[in-house]
Design an enzyme around this catalytic site. Sequence first.
Site, short mmCIF file in Angstrom:
data_model
loop_
_atom_site.label_atom_id
_atom_site.label_comp_id
_atom_site.label_asym_id
_atom_site.label_seq_id
_atom_site.Cartn_x
_atom_site.Cartn_y
_atom_site.Cartn_z
N LYS A 101 0.84 -1.20 0.00
CA LYS A 101 0.00 0.00 0.00
C LYS A 101 0.88 1.25 0.00
CE LYS A 101 -3.37 2.55 2.68
NZ LYS A 101 -4.21 2.63 3.86
N GLU A 114 10.72 -4.50 4.35
CA GLU A 114 10.82 -5.90 3.92
C GLU A 114 10.48 -6.03 2.44
OE1 GLU A 114 9.36 -4.73 6.58
OE2 GLU A 114 9.69 -6.02 8.33
N GLY A 172 -4.56 -1.74 5.10
CA GLY A 172 -3.77 -2.87 4.60
C GLY A 172 -4.42 -4.22 4.87
N ARG A 173 -4.90 -4.42 6.10
CA ARG A 173 -5.48 -5.73 6.44
C ARG A 173 -6.89 -5.90 5.90
NH1 ARG A 173 -4.30 -2.44 10.50
NH2 ARG A 173 -5.90 -1.63 11.89
N GLU A 225 -4.29 -6.68 14.96
CA GLU A 225 -3.76 -5.37 14.54
C GLU A 225 -4.87 -4.31 14.64
OE1 GLU A 225 -2.15 -4.25 10.44
OE2 GLU A 225 -0.29 -4.67 11.48
N HIS A 275 -3.88 -33.08 17.41
CA HIS A 275 -2.75 -33.93 17.79
C HIS A 275 -1.58 -33.11 18.30
CE1 HIS A 275 -4.69 -37.57 16.39
NE2 HIS A 275 -5.25 -36.77 15.50
N LYS A 282 10.07 -0.46 13.92
CA LYS A 282 10.63 -0.11 12.60
C LYS A 282 11.68 0.98 12.75
CE LYS A 282 6.28 -0.84 10.06
NZ LYS A 282 5.25 -0.19 9.25
O1 F6P Z 1 3.59 -2.68 9.65
C1 F6P Z 1 2.24 -3.03 9.62
C2 F6P Z 1 1.66 -2.78 8.26
O2 F6P Z 1 1.53 -1.41 8.03
C3 F6P Z 1 0.33 -3.49 8.08
O3 F6P Z 1 -0.72 -2.77 8.58
C4 F6P Z 1 0.30 -3.67 6.60
O4 F6P Z 1 -0.65 -4.62 6.22
C5 F6P Z 1 1.72 -4.09 6.34
O5 F6P Z 1 2.49 -3.32 7.24
C6 F6P Z 1 2.21 -3.88 4.95
O6 F6P Z 1 2.13 -2.54 4.55
P1 F6P Z 1 2.30 -2.13 3.04
O7 F6P Z 1 1.19 -2.76 2.27
O8 F6P Z 1 2.21 -0.63 3.03
O9 F6P Z 1 3.64 -2.62 2.57
#
Ligand code: F6P
Length: 511
Positions: free
Chosen positions: A197, A203, A254-255, A340, A371, A480
């Site tokens: 987003k 990452e 995002g979620r 979250e 199990h 972060k």
């Molecule tokens: O760090 C949490 C977060 O902002 C989540 O809310 C989100 O889904 C995820 O990181 C990824 O964010 P992006 O889609 O901006 O890379």
Amino acid sequence: MRCDHTPAWQALKAHAAQAQGFDLRAAFAADPQRALTLSQTAPHVLADLSKNHVDAATEALLQELARQTGLTAHRDAMFRGEHINTTEDRAVMHWLLRQPEGSLGGDLAEPLAQVHSTLRAMLAYAEQIRADAQITDVVNIGIGGSDLGPQMAVQALQDRGVPGKHFHFVSNVDGHELAAVLQGLQPERTLFLIASKTFSTTETMTNARSALAWFRAQGGVDVARHFAALTANGAAAAEMGMQTTFGFWDWVGGRYSLWSAIGLPLAIAIGAQGFRELLAGAHAMDRHFQTAPLEANLPVRLGLLDVWYRNFLGYTSRSMAPYHSALRRWPAYVQQLEMESNGKRVDRLGQALPYDTSPVLWGEPGTNGQHAYFQMLHQGTQVVPVEFIAVKKPTHSLQDHHELLLAHAIAQAQALMLGQADDGGHKHFPGNRPSSFFLLDELTPASLGALIALHEHRVFTSGSVWGINSFDQWGVELGKVLAKDIRSRLRTGDGAGLDASTAALLKVLTL
Ligand code: F6P
């Protein structure tokens, strides 16, 4: 009014004190209608809530709590597009992504038109990739909401997946993950989807840059054909050299973004028609949430049950047990959605709360959990409500397997409730352990869409009663920021100004 200041909260406290000796076995014996009155149908989902520690009086009080905390007004504000995400000053409109074209007027007409033109472009692209036999591998690079939703859904609907294409999901910045995926790929046969987003998540940016470098090093040239960005930040994507971009808007959390361009891997897997069915299933649940009276509104009943368990009965966690192996990422998906969203300790004005919010959610496909950790669910010292999901019709023809699977699901819920008396101690099951049972007729795009939307609105309900902002996530930021500082120290081992534990770790791990 804040929930703990309402008369309903006080009444629920008194009711909880009275309900201390509540016993499911006695409740069923006393009320032959219980299985019926505590079951609820909603679009594509039947929920049996009768094995929960509630009765009609509890539910009536919880509904009163919802009224006194203004749940429906808050819900309606979301569906009017008001900026209910106050700390980010944003509307919360993931539901608009599944709203039928042309069905809204006023201020929402224009965003809805944009949603549909973007959806058409994305689905046309998905069909083009499906028809492109040269592309055999689709790699989604994204994390959190840009990974969990599409990954869970692609797996859930794997039986409908387009033949001849493999889907890979790279989320972790751990190079082992990307390296392992790249090992089996050929650049001319691969499509990378860079899903973010913000297009700034460390990452994802790191994995995307490495994928791009790998592509070029392997002789890949046509970035426009082999990379697509799925983002609300087109400028940052262009800066990275992305030439194919599908956008969405800041009002999609995002979620909550599976329904947007972030759903592209799923659209490629199940096709435009399947993706539209997913949206339609979710929309049907939106309508249910908006229009059903509180007492027959499944997301509301579930969200209120969550409040009851967390704040009045003191249950600190909830376990998810999907009895369908294709739903293996369901627990991880719901974990982000709920924890979250509702893992908050202040109200919407930033005031610290004196009551608990999100429980800990966890789980695995049910049979595997049986199990591993079901021992604790049956005989441990804590009561953990369990949520079963079963699907009536399988997509395979191994009838024996399916019968066994369903038998296990039903029997586990039964065993949790009934228990077993044994004087010897070790073989004694206390029983009276609560569970809910969700039943889908089939696992289809529509039923999956409805199941997900059900959980989104359930989380909305509990978050609304708790008076928190379920749509921000400030709690992920501090780590972060600190990671940036630590990273710059990792090469030198410079622990100056750090606490002793962090400095010691740094020293050992200095590269
Ligand atoms: O760090 C949490 C977060 O902002 C989540 O809310 C989100 O889904 C995820 O990181 C990824 O964010 P992006 O889609 O901006 O890379």
